[in-house]
Design a protein around this motif. Structure first.
Motif, PDB file in Angstrom:
ATOM      1  N   ASP A   1       0.065  -2.791 -21.097  1.00 49.87           N
ATOM      2  CA  ASP A   1       0.385  -1.384 -20.924  1.00 49.87           C
ATOM      3  C   ASP A   1      -0.136  -0.884 -19.568  1.00 49.87           C
ATOM      4  OD1 ASP A   1       1.379   1.065 -21.630  1.00 49.87           O
ATOM      5  OD2 ASP A   1      -0.490   1.706 -22.576  1.00 49.87           O
ATOM      6  N   ILE A   2       0.454  -1.425 -18.501  1.00 47.35           N
ATOM      7  CA  ILE A   2       0.044  -1.011 -17.155  1.00 47.35           C
ATOM      8  C   ILE A   2       0.884   0.200 -16.742  1.00 47.35           C
ATOM      9  CG2 ILE A   2       0.007  -1.719 -14.731  1.00 47.35           C
ATOM     10  CD1 ILE A   2      -0.439  -4.607 -15.788  1.00 47.35           C
ATOM     11  N   HIS A   3       0.189   1.280 -16.374  1.00 49.29           N
ATOM     12  CA  HIS A   3       0.922   2.502 -16.004  1.00 49.29           C
ATOM     13  C   HIS A   3       1.195   2.581 -14.506  1.00 49.29           C
ATOM     14  CE1 HIS A   3       0.863   4.457 -19.912  1.00 49.29           C
ATOM     15  NE2 HIS A   3      -0.312   3.883 -20.071  1.00 49.29           N
ATOM     16  N   CYS A   4       0.352   1.909 -13.746  1.00 52.48           N
ATOM     17  CA  CYS A   4       0.523   1.898 -12.293  1.00 52.48           C
ATOM     18  C   CYS A   4       1.928   1.343 -11.968  1.00 52.48           C
ATOM     19  CB  CYS A   4      -0.572   1.008 -11.703  1.00 52.48           C
ATOM     20  SG  CYS A   4      -0.536   0.911  -9.933  1.00 52.48           S
ATOM     21  N   VAL A   5       2.715   2.095 -11.177  1.00 49.69           N
ATOM     22  CA  VAL A   5       4.120   1.713 -10.977  1.00 49.69           C
ATOM     23  C   VAL A   5       4.386   1.164  -9.579  1.00 49.69           C
ATOM     24  CG1 VAL A   5       6.312   2.535 -11.872  1.00 49.69           C
ATOM     25  CG2 VAL A   5       4.386   4.112 -11.745  1.00 49.69           C
ATOM     26  N   ALA A   6       5.289   0.205  -9.513  1.00 51.50           N
ATOM     27  CA  ALA A   6       5.738  -0.311  -8.222  1.00 51.50           C
ATOM     28  C   ALA A   6       7.244  -0.074  -8.125  1.00 51.50           C
ATOM     29  CB  ALA A   6       5.428  -1.794  -8.114  1.00 51.50           C
ATOM     30  N   ARG A   7       7.651   0.620  -7.090  1.00 56.27           N
ATOM     31  CA  ARG A   7       9.070   0.913  -6.900  1.00 56.27           C
ATOM     32  C   ARG A   7       9.540   0.235  -5.622  1.00 56.27           C
ATOM     33  NH1 ARG A   7      11.542   5.470  -4.893  1.00 56.27           N
ATOM     34  NH2 ARG A   7       9.539   6.506  -4.652  1.00 56.27           N
ATOM     35  N   GLN A   8      10.684  -0.487  -5.750  1.00 55.59           N
ATOM     36  CA  GLN A   8      11.188  -1.193  -4.579  1.00 55.59           C
ATOM     37  C   GLN A   8      11.832  -0.186  -3.635  1.00 55.59           C
ATOM     38  OE1 GLN A   8      13.297  -4.700  -5.667  1.00 55.59           O
ATOM     39  NE2 GLN A   8      12.632  -5.674  -3.779  1.00 55.59           N
ATOM     40  N   VAL A   9      11.404  -0.219  -2.374  1.00 53.35           N
ATOM     41  CA  VAL A   9      12.007   0.644  -1.347  1.00 53.35           C
ATOM     42  C   VAL A   9      12.434  -0.247  -0.191  1.00 53.35           C
ATOM     43  CG1 VAL A   9      10.694   2.688  -1.969  1.00 53.35           C
ATOM     44  CG2 VAL A   9       9.747   1.079  -0.301  1.00 53.35           C
ATOM     45  N   ASP A  10      12.959   0.354   0.801  1.00 51.08           N
ATOM     46  CA  ASP A  10      13.444  -0.391   1.949  1.00 51.08           C
ATOM     47  C   ASP A  10      12.356  -1.278   2.549  1.00 51.08           C
ATOM     48  OD1 ASP A  10      15.810  -0.810   3.116  1.00 51.08           O
ATOM     49  OD2 ASP A  10      15.511   0.650   4.754  1.00 51.08           O
TER      50      ASP A  10
ATOM     51  N   SER B   1     -16.487  -3.721  -2.204  1.00 45.64           N
ATOM     52  CA  SER B   1     -16.722  -4.618  -1.077  1.00 45.64           C
ATOM     53  C   SER B   1     -15.495  -5.453  -0.720  1.00 45.64           C
ATOM     54  CB  SER B   1     -17.885  -5.557  -1.398  1.00 45.64           C
ATOM     55  OG  SER B   1     -17.561  -6.343  -2.537  1.00 45.64           O
ATOM     56  N   ALA B   2     -14.518  -5.502  -1.626  1.00 48.80           N
ATOM     57  CA  ALA B   2     -13.390  -6.408  -1.398  1.00 48.80           C
ATOM     58  C   ALA B   2     -12.535  -5.958  -0.224  1.00 48.80           C
ATOM     59  CB  ALA B   2     -12.537  -6.506  -2.655  1.00 48.80           C
ATOM     60  N   GLU B   3     -12.124  -6.937   0.552  1.00 52.44           N
ATOM     61  CA  GLU B   3     -11.234  -6.670   1.680  1.00 52.44           C
ATOM     62  C   GLU B   3      -9.781  -6.839   1.241  1.00 52.44           C
ATOM     63  OE1 GLU B   3     -10.208  -9.059   5.766  1.00 52.44           O
ATOM     64  OE2 GLU B   3     -12.281  -9.081   5.072  1.00 52.44           O
ATOM     65  N   LEU B   4      -9.594  -7.692   0.218  1.00 53.43           N
ATOM     66  CA  LEU B   4      -8.255  -7.925  -0.315  1.00 53.43           C
ATOM     67  C   LEU B   4      -8.251  -7.633  -1.813  1.00 53.43           C
ATOM     68  CD1 LEU B   4      -5.347  -9.128   0.016  1.00 53.43           C
ATOM     69  CD2 LEU B   4      -6.338 -11.317  -0.708  1.00 53.43           C
ATOM     70  N   LEU B   5      -7.285  -6.827  -2.249  1.00 54.96           N
ATOM     71  CA  LEU B   5      -7.204  -6.513  -3.678  1.00 54.96           C
ATOM     72  C   LEU B   5      -5.877  -7.027  -4.233  1.00 54.96           C
ATOM     73  CD1 LEU B   5      -8.370  -3.526  -2.161  1.00 54.96           C
ATOM     74  CD2 LEU B   5      -9.353  -3.665  -4.461  1.00 54.96           C
ATOM     75  N   VAL B   6      -5.957  -7.805  -5.308  1.00 52.44           N
ATOM     76  CA  VAL B   6      -4.749  -8.262  -5.990  1.00 52.44           C
ATOM     77  C   VAL B   6      -4.507  -7.265  -7.117  1.00 52.44           C
ATOM     78  CG1 VAL B   6      -3.650 -10.136  -7.256  1.00 52.44           C
ATOM     79  CG2 VAL B   6      -5.323 -10.656  -5.449  1.00 52.44           C
ATOM     80  N   ILE B   7      -3.464  -6.450  -6.946  1.00 55.58           N
ATOM     81  CA  ILE B   7      -3.268  -5.306  -7.842  1.00 55.58           C
ATOM     82  C   ILE B   7      -2.050  -5.517  -8.747  1.00 55.58           C
ATOM     83  CG2 ILE B   7      -2.708  -2.830  -7.926  1.00 55.58           C
ATOM     84  CD1 ILE B   7      -4.427  -2.450  -5.467  1.00 55.58           C
ATOM     85  N   ALA B   8      -2.256  -5.295 -10.037  1.00 57.18           N
ATOM     86  CA  ALA B   8      -1.148  -5.410 -10.988  1.00 57.18           C
ATOM     87  C   ALA B   8      -0.453  -4.058 -11.117  1.00 57.18           C
ATOM     88  CB  ALA B   8      -1.670  -5.860 -12.346  1.00 57.18           C
ATOM     89  N   ALA B   9       0.862  -4.082 -11.030  1.00 55.40           N
ATOM     90  CA  ALA B   9       1.629  -2.845 -11.213  1.00 55.40           C
ATOM     91  C   ALA B   9       2.879  -3.170 -12.019  1.00 55.40           C
ATOM     92  CB  ALA B   9       2.001  -2.254  -9.862  1.00 55.40           C
ATOM     93  N   ARG B  10       3.470  -2.124 -12.562  1.00 56.11           N
ATOM     94  CA  ARG B  10       4.675  -2.342 -13.375  1.00 56.11           C
ATOM     95  C   ARG B  10       5.915  -2.004 -12.558  1.00 56.11           C
ATOM     96  NH1 ARG B  10       5.877  -3.727 -18.022  1.00 56.11           N
ATOM     97  NH2 ARG B  10       3.676  -3.953 -18.472  1.00 56.11           N
TER      98      ARG B  10
END
Lengths: 370, 402
Positions: free
Chosen positions: A135-144, A161-170
Motif C-alpha cells: 500500500d504505497i501512496h507515494c506516486v510516480a507519474r511518467q512525464v516527458d 546521511s545517504a547520498e543516494l536514495l532508492v525510493i519506492a513509488a506507485r
C-alpha cells in the motif's frame, strides 16, 4: 553456527575482534552523548577500508562478491556492540536493489562508490510508521523524458546521511523503484530523533523530477521490490541475532557476579530456567537467520518463506531477550549508565523495520497457502 | 576429497542410488506406502500384517534399518551420503523404516561404544533384524528425575548377580524380550555404585504389571525383580562404572526423543487438517483468524526446530560440539504437544472421541496421541531437568560467588 568456509570464519573472527576492540558499546555511548547525527563517520571509514561495504557487490564493480552469509556474519558482530554504521542500509539493502534491478549503466555509476564506502545509499519504501509495501501512496507519474514523484517516505534509516536514495513509488502498473540523489531539488529531508539515537529522516517528495534512467528494472514489477525487501529483512534479522546474543551474554555475566542472599543470582533455579528459555530461542533464531542468508546465496525458491521466518523469529526473540535484560538486571538496568537501555531501544526499532512479527507471520501463512 | 576423486565418488553414488531404487522396488510392498504408525511402534504390540512382516524381514536382513551401523554386526555399513540417498529414495515412494524401538535408538549405539566383542556379536545383530524387543530399566519409584538415587540391588554371588528391587515406567516391559538396567552394586557411593547390566526378561523372578495411562493405553509397566539371577557376562563395562554408560545412553535417548525426533511432524501438516475441518473466507484464509495465527506460529516454530536439528547434524558431521543439541529435546516435545493441542482445537468435539461410532480411526488415534504425548516432556529427563542441564552445563550457572 553454520559450517563456515575458512574465508567465512576468518571474516567473522575479524569482524568480531574489530567490533569488540575498535567499536565497543562505549563508542556508541560517546556518539549518543555528543548528540551527533546518529552515525559514526570515523568507524564507517574503517569498515570501508576493510572492504565490508562491498561484500555482496560483484567484483567488476569493486566489490568482493563474497555472498550474503559473509555480510550477515559481519552485521551480526557489528550489531552486538551497537556500531552506528549504515552498513545494512547501504551495503545490503540499497546494493541489492542495484545488483538485482540495475542496468549496466546504473551499476557502473553507483556500485563502485558504494563498494568503496564513499557513497552511502539507502532504501526508502514505507510511507508511514508501519511496514506496508502493498500500500504505497507515494506516486510516480511518467512525464516527458522522465518521472515525477510525489508523496512521503517515513523513518528512512540513514536517511540523513545517504547520498543516494532508492525510493519506492506507485506507478500505474504497480510499484517501482527509483534512484534519487539527495541533492534533488524536489526532495526535502527532515531528521527524526528516535529512542535508539540512530539516523532517521522523513522524506517529502514534491514534484520530484528524475530522468528515465533513474528507474530500476521495469515499472510495476512487484517481484523486484519483494526480492530487495527480503534481503533487507534478512539483514535486519542478522543484526537482531547479534543484538540478542550480546544482550543475553551481558545478562548472563551479570547473574554470575551479582550477589544477593549470600550467593550469586545464577544459582537461583527460577533465573536459570528463564535463561535456558532465552538460550533456546536464540539457538532457534540462529538456525533461521543462517538458513535465510544461505537461501539468498543459493537462490533458493523458498527465500521469501525463509525471510519471513527469520524476521518474525528475530522480532519475537529479541523482544523477549531485551525485556529480560532490563528485568534481570533489576534497578541498574533502568539506569542510563547501564547498556541495557541501548539494547531494548535498538531492538524495538529493528522489530519495526521491514515488517514486525505479525506482518511476517501473516505473510508466511499466505505464502504457505492458508 | 580431491578433485580427481570427486567424479568417481559421484558415479559411485549414482550407482548406489540405482541399486537402492531397484532393491526397494523389489522389496517394499506398495500397499504399505505412508502407512508408518509411530504410535503403534512405540506403544503397541499389534501383530504386523503379512506384507509388513515381509518388509521388516527384508530390511532387517539387508541391515538398512540401521544403515550406519557396521556390517559385521548386521548393520548396513553405509556412509552418511549413502544413508541420505537411502532415506531420499524411501521417502520418494512412501517407504518407512520398520526397524526401530529402544534397541535401535538407545541400546545399540551404547553397546557399539562400550560392550565387549562377545556382547556386540550376541546382541546387535538381532536388533538390526528387529527380532528382539528391548526395554529400559532405569526409573524407580524413588528415583525419577534424580535417577542416581536408584536402589535396585545387585549382589555379587560369584558367577552371577542376585537382583532385587523394583523398576517403573518400563516402556513396553510387558512385550520386551530383554531389559537394559541400571542396578546398585555398591551402597556406599551414589554415582560410583551403579552398574549397567543386560537382563533376559524370561529369567525367573521378574514380574511385569502394566500401568494404565490417561490415554487408556498401557505402554508403561512396573517391573518387580525378586532374586533374579543375572550372569556376570551380562555386565556392560566395569562394575560400579555404569553411571557414565547409562548417561551416555540417555544422550542417545534425548537426541531420538526430540518428540520422536519428528518435532510434531507426524500426521501431515497442521494447516491441511485445518483446511479439512474449518471454513475459509473469500480470500482463502481460515475464518478463525486467531487460530490461523496460532497454526502459523506453530508451523514456523516447527520449521525453526527442523532447521536447528539440521544444523546440529551438520556440526556433528564436522566434528564440532553443538550447544544447540541441548535444546532439541524440549523444543521437540513442545512441538509434539502443541501440534496435538492445535489439532484438537481445529476438530472441536470431533477431536475428543474415545471409541466407537461417529469418529474416523484417525480422529480416535488423535485423542490417544494427544494424551499419550503428555509423556514426551516428562520421560527421558523432564523439561525442567533439561533446563537445569542447559543452565548448568551450557551456561555455567552454578558455582560460588566469584
Amino acid at each position: 553456527m553454520a559450517v563456515l568456509t575458512e574465508e567465512q570464519s576468518l571474516l567473522r573472527d575479524m569482524a568480531r575482534s574489530w567490533a569488540q576492540e575498535q567499536s565497543p558499546v562505549k563508542a556508541f555511548r560517546q556518539l549518543r552523548d555528543k548528540g551527533a547525527e546518529g552515525w559514526d563517520p570515523e568507524r564507517w571509514q574503517s569498515i570501508a577500508e576493510m572492504g565490508w561495504t562491498g561484500i555482496v557487490i560483484p567484483e567488476e564493480h569493486g566489490g568482493a562478491d563474497f555472498g550474503f552469509l559473509g555480510l550477515g556474519l559481519v552485521l551480526e558482530e557489528t550489531a552486538r556492540t551497537l556500531t552506528a554504521s549504515p552498513l545494512a542500509a547501504s551495503a545490503l539493502a540499497a546494493s541489492s536493489a542495484l545488483v538485482l534491478g540495475g542496468s549496466a549503466e546504473q551499476q557502473a555509476r553507483w556500485l563502485p562508490g558504494i563498494a568503496g564506502g564513499d557513497v552511502i545509499a539507502t532504501l526508502a519504501v514505507d510511507d508511514g510508521p508501519r511496514h506496508c509495501p502493498e500500500d504505497i501512496h507515494c506516486v510516480a507519474r511518467q512525464v516527458d523524458g522522465g518521472w515525477l514523484l510525489n508523496g512521503e517516505k517515513a523513518f528512512v534509516a540513514e536517511g540523513g546521511s545517504a547520498e543516494l536514495l532508492v525510493i519506492a513509488a506507485r506507478c500505474e502498473s504497480g510499484p517501482a523503484l527509483f534512484l534519487v540523489e539527495a541533492d534533488n531539488p524536489g526532495l526535502t529531508r527532515s531528521p527524526r530523533r528516535m529512542a535508539d539515537a540512530r539516523n532517521y529522516a522523513a522524506l517529502a517528495l514534491e514534484n520530484l523530477k528524475v530522468p528515465d534512467a533513474a528507474l530500476l528494472g521495469k515499472a510495476g514489477d512487484p517481484e523486484l521490490l519483494d526480492a530487495v525487501l527480503d534481503r533487507a529483512r534478512i539483514g535486519a534479522a542478522a543484526e537482531m541475532l547479534g543484538l540478542a546474543t550480546q544482550a543475553f551474554e551481558t545478562t548472563l555475566e551479570y547473574l554470575k557476579t551479582r550477589v544477593q542472599f549470600d550467593t550469586i543470582l545464577a544459582r537461583f533455579q527460577a533465573l536459570q530456567h528463564r535463561m535456558a528459555k532465552q538460550f533456546t530461542e536464540i539457538e532457534l533464531l540462529r538456525s533461521c537467520v543462517e538458513s535465510a542468508l544461505l537461501a539468498i546465496d543459493n537462490n533458493d525458491p523458498e527465500l521469501p518463506l525463509l525471510a519471513s521466518l527469520a524476521k518474525a523469529t528475530a522480532c519475537d526473540t529479541l523482544h523477549l531477550v531485551s525485556r529480560e535484560m532490563v528485568q534481570l538486571h533489576g534497578g541498574i538496568g533502568m539506569t542510563d549508565e547501564h547498556d541495557a537501555g541501548f539494547y531494548i531501544k535498538r531492538a524495538r526499532s529493528l522489530e519495526n523495520a521491514w515488517g514486525n512479527a505479525s506482518f511476517h507471520r501473516d505473510r508466511y501463512a499466505s505464502l504457505s497457502g492458508y | 576429497m580431491n578433485d580427481l576423486a570427486a567424479p568417481l565418488q559421484e558415479e559411485a553414488n549414482t550407482a548406489f542410488r540405482q541399486e537402492v531404487r531397484e532393491w526397494l522396488a523389489a522389496n517394499f510392498p506398495s500397499e504399505l506406502a505412508n502407512q508408518d504408525n509411530t504410535l503403534a511402534t512405540i506403544e503397541g504390540n499389534a501383530a504386523l500384517s503379512p506384507p509388513a512382516e515381509k518388509w521388516k524381514t527384508a530390511m532387517g536382513e539387508k541391515g538398512w534399518g540401521t544403515p550406519t551401523w557396521p556390517a559385521e554386526y548386521g548393520g548396513g555399513g553405509l556412509n552418511r551420503k549413502q544413508t541420505k540417498i537411502l532415506q531420499e529414495e524411501m521417502a520418494a515412494i512412501g517407504a518407512w523404516n520398520p526397524i526401530g524401538g529402544m534397541g535401535v535408538m538407545m541400546l545399540g549405539p551404547t553397546l557399539l561404544e562400550f560392550a565387549s566383542e562377545e556382547q556386540k556379536h550376541q546382541h546387535i545383530p538381532p536388533i538390526c533384524r528387529g527380532e528382539i524387543r528391548w526395554c529400559q530399566g532405569y526409573s524407580e519409584p524413588g528415583a525419577g528425575s534424580d535417577l542416581a538415587a536408584l536402589q535396585m540391588r545387585a549382589e555379587d554371588k560369584g558367577d552371577h548377580y542376585l537382583v532385587n528391587g523394583q523398576k517403573t515406567w518400563t516402556s513396553g516391559g510387558q512385550w520386551a524380550d530383554w531389559c537394559f538396567a541400571l542396578v546398585r552394586t555398591d551402597t556406599r557411593h551414589k554415582h560410583e555404585g551403579i552398574s549397567f547390566v543386560l537382563v533376559d526378561m524370561k529369567t525367573p523372578g521378574i514380574e511385569v504389571r502394566p500401568i494404565q495411562l490417561i490415554s487408556g493405553t498401557s505402554s508403561f509397566c512396573e517391573t518387580f525383580f525378586t532374586d533374579v539371577k543375572v550372569p556376570k557376562e551380562n555386565l556392560v563395562g566395569e562394575e560400579n562404572r555404569g553411571w557414565h554408560i547409562g548417561k551416555r545412553l540417555l544422550q542417545h535417548e534425548r537426541t531420538n526423543l526430540s518428540g520422536g525426533n519428528r518435532g510434531g511432524r507426524s500426521g501431515g501438516s497442521l494447516h491441511k487438517i485445518a483446511l479439512k475441518y474449518l471454513d475459509l473466507d473469500s480470500a482463502g484464509r481460515l475464518v478463525d483468524k486467531d487460530l490461523r495465527t496460532r497454526i502459523t506460529r506453530f508451523e514456523m516454530r516447527q520449521r525453526a526446530f527442523r532447521l536447528t536439528a539440521g544444523r546440529v547434524m551438520e556440526a556433528v558431521k564436522g566434528g564440532a560440539p553443538a550447544a544447540a543439541s541441548s535444546i532439541l529435546k524440549n523444543v521437540g516435545a513442545e512441538m509434539t504437544q502443541e501440534r496435538a493441542e492445535l489439532s484438537l482445537e481445529i476438530m472441536g468435539m470431533q477431536g475428543l472421541g474415545w471409541e466407537g461410532e461417529g469418529f474416523t480411526p484417525q480422529e480416535l488415534m488423535g485423542t490417544r496421541s494427544w494424551l499419550w504425548g503428555k509423556a514426551v516432556s516428562i520421560y527421558g529427563g523432564s523439561a525442567e531437568i533439561q533446563n537445569n542441564v542447559i543452565a548448568k552445563r551450557i551456561l555455567g550457572m552454578e558455582g560460588e560467588p566469584g
